[in-house]
Design a protein around this motif. Sequence first.
Motif, short mmCIF file in Angstrom:
data_model
loop_
_atom_site.label_atom_id
_atom_site.label_comp_id
_atom_site.label_asym_id
_atom_site.label_seq_id
_atom_site.Cartn_x
_atom_site.Cartn_y
_atom_site.Cartn_z
N UNK A 100 0.86 -1.17 0.00
CA UNK A 100 0.00 0.00 0.00
C UNK A 100 0.90 1.22 0.00
N UNK A 101 0.44 2.32 -0.58
CA UNK A 101 1.23 3.55 -0.62
C UNK A 101 0.36 4.70 -0.15
N UNK A 102 0.89 5.49 0.77
CA UNK A 102 0.20 6.68 1.26
C UNK A 102 0.60 7.87 0.41
N UNK A 103 -0.39 8.64 -0.06
CA UNK A 103 -0.10 9.78 -0.92
C UNK A 103 -0.34 11.10 -0.23
N UNK A 104 0.72 11.91 -0.14
CA UNK A 104 0.63 13.29 0.37
C UNK A 104 1.07 14.22 -0.75
N UNK A 105 0.61 13.94 -1.93
CA UNK A 105 1.10 14.51 -3.18
C UNK A 105 0.08 15.50 -3.76
N UNK A 106 0.57 16.49 -4.52
CA UNK A 106 -0.31 17.44 -5.21
C UNK A 106 -1.06 16.72 -6.32
N UNK A 107 -2.08 17.38 -6.87
CA UNK A 107 -3.00 16.72 -7.79
C UNK A 107 -2.32 16.20 -9.05
N UNK A 108 -1.42 16.99 -9.64
CA UNK A 108 -0.76 16.55 -10.88
C UNK A 108 0.05 15.28 -10.64
N UNK A 109 0.77 15.22 -9.54
CA UNK A 109 1.54 14.04 -9.20
C UNK A 109 0.66 12.87 -8.82
N UNK A 110 -0.45 13.15 -8.15
CA UNK A 110 -1.36 12.09 -7.75
C UNK A 110 -1.96 11.39 -8.96
N UNK A 111 -2.22 12.13 -10.02
CA UNK A 111 -2.74 11.53 -11.24
C UNK A 111 -1.79 10.46 -11.77
N UNK A 112 -0.51 10.79 -11.81
CA UNK A 112 0.49 9.81 -12.27
C UNK A 112 0.60 8.64 -11.31
N UNK A 113 0.55 8.92 -10.02
CA UNK A 113 0.67 7.87 -9.01
C UNK A 113 -0.50 6.90 -9.06
N UNK A 114 -1.70 7.45 -9.22
CA UNK A 114 -2.89 6.60 -9.26
C UNK A 114 -2.86 5.67 -10.47
N UNK A 115 -2.37 6.18 -11.59
CA UNK A 115 -2.29 5.36 -12.79
C UNK A 115 -1.36 4.17 -12.58
N UNK A 116 -0.20 4.43 -11.98
CA UNK A 116 0.75 3.35 -11.73
C UNK A 116 0.20 2.34 -10.72
N UNK A 117 -0.45 2.87 -9.67
CA UNK A 117 -1.02 1.97 -8.67
C UNK A 117 -2.06 1.05 -9.28
N UNK A 118 -2.86 1.59 -10.19
CA UNK A 118 -3.89 0.79 -10.85
C UNK A 118 -3.27 -0.32 -11.69
N UNK A 119 -2.24 0.01 -12.43
CA UNK A 119 -1.57 -0.99 -13.25
C UNK A 119 -0.91 -2.07 -12.42
#
Length: 402
Positions: A100-119
């Motif tokens: 699991x990964x905790x995100x304290x990231x801004x929206x632009x970075x979160x978009x990239x992070x969410x995509x990787x997490x989904x994959x």
Amino acid sequence: MNKFLKAAFGLAVAIVPLTNSPALAQAEDIVIPAIAAMSGSVAVTGQDAQKGIAVALEHINADGGIAGRPLKIQLYDTQGNPGVVRQVMERLTRLERAPVILGCEVSAGTSAAAQFAEQARVPYLNSSAVSAELLERGYKWYFSDQITADSEAATVVAFLEHLMTQGDVVPALLYEDSPRGAGTIERIEVLLEDQGIEIAASAPYSRSDRNLLPPVKRVQTSGANVVIWAGYTEDVVTGLQAMQQLDFKPYIIGIGGGPGDVRIPQLVDKGFIEEVNLSTVDYFNPDMERAQRFVNAYEEKHDIVPSSYASMCYRGAYTLKAALEKTLEAGQDLTAENLRAAILELDIPGEQLISPFSRIKFDEDGRNIGSQNLIAQWKDGGTKKVTVWPPEVAVEDPNPLN
């Protein structure tokens, strides 16, 4: 999971609070990675999140940890850069196999992070970004215990309608053009159109701009007397200075961490802050009674009340704690699949939270259906933020329109 204690990529900071419990100190650590912008143009968000996480871990471990095991969080710096986010997430999901990964990231970075997490099929628990668009992608591994741009927009319009009962309101929009600012403003525009409220001007700008006189002047010449402003700390400071230089004093309804940053009175003339009725739509304010354990501990450490940035991953650490505990209490290993199932089963009551949320409970899209906003306004000579809206949580009445 101790592999996360290795500084494997970029700046990695192990947040390791001390514990006074001998039994807890001898138990096996639970180590979870988190990402945040610790450097770069929005570094204040990650640096404050780091401080909030540290206080959360002190409290969690002082209270017995996770089923008797100490919790540690390994924080990775993304610089607020989507490219760096993708590299860090690839490392964590594909090589380190984070559960699991905790995100304290801004929206632009979160978009990239969410995509990787989904994959990678790894739960990504966002406690920072407010992008509603991410919750519309059909992701199954992205969860956000944060408010969204949709709820922010609804709160702004409700407050604007309150001001309209006091006199003529001529609203204008001022916003930084990242997905964070533009995304929220787009939703506000839709709601204003639905209400038949005309917008005098719409003035976007880049958050890297250091001269905001042109967009501020554009808003001023439109005749606006209320400015709806989405921005980060750095650009809000620059914009307020531009307003003061132009002797432009609208009623400001702010969005994002910038207008409510606890450092604002140190960076901008305090008297001017109050003259423009600087307000902010937020998910935390230090005057909330149920937040006092966090506020007092933070203030003792840093000699300043915590910002909303600091609060977001304090709250996120506790959401993570609940998921970890639910998994272990069920006798299950801390795997990505088990933690995803546990997150979907969470129902944390509002009295256990430091925010105005009624609860933390996720729907099938990963949205926290219990998230709620407040509006805080700078008062007492521009030195103190006071919760003024909605009426059921307000500590004081908001300043009048005129």
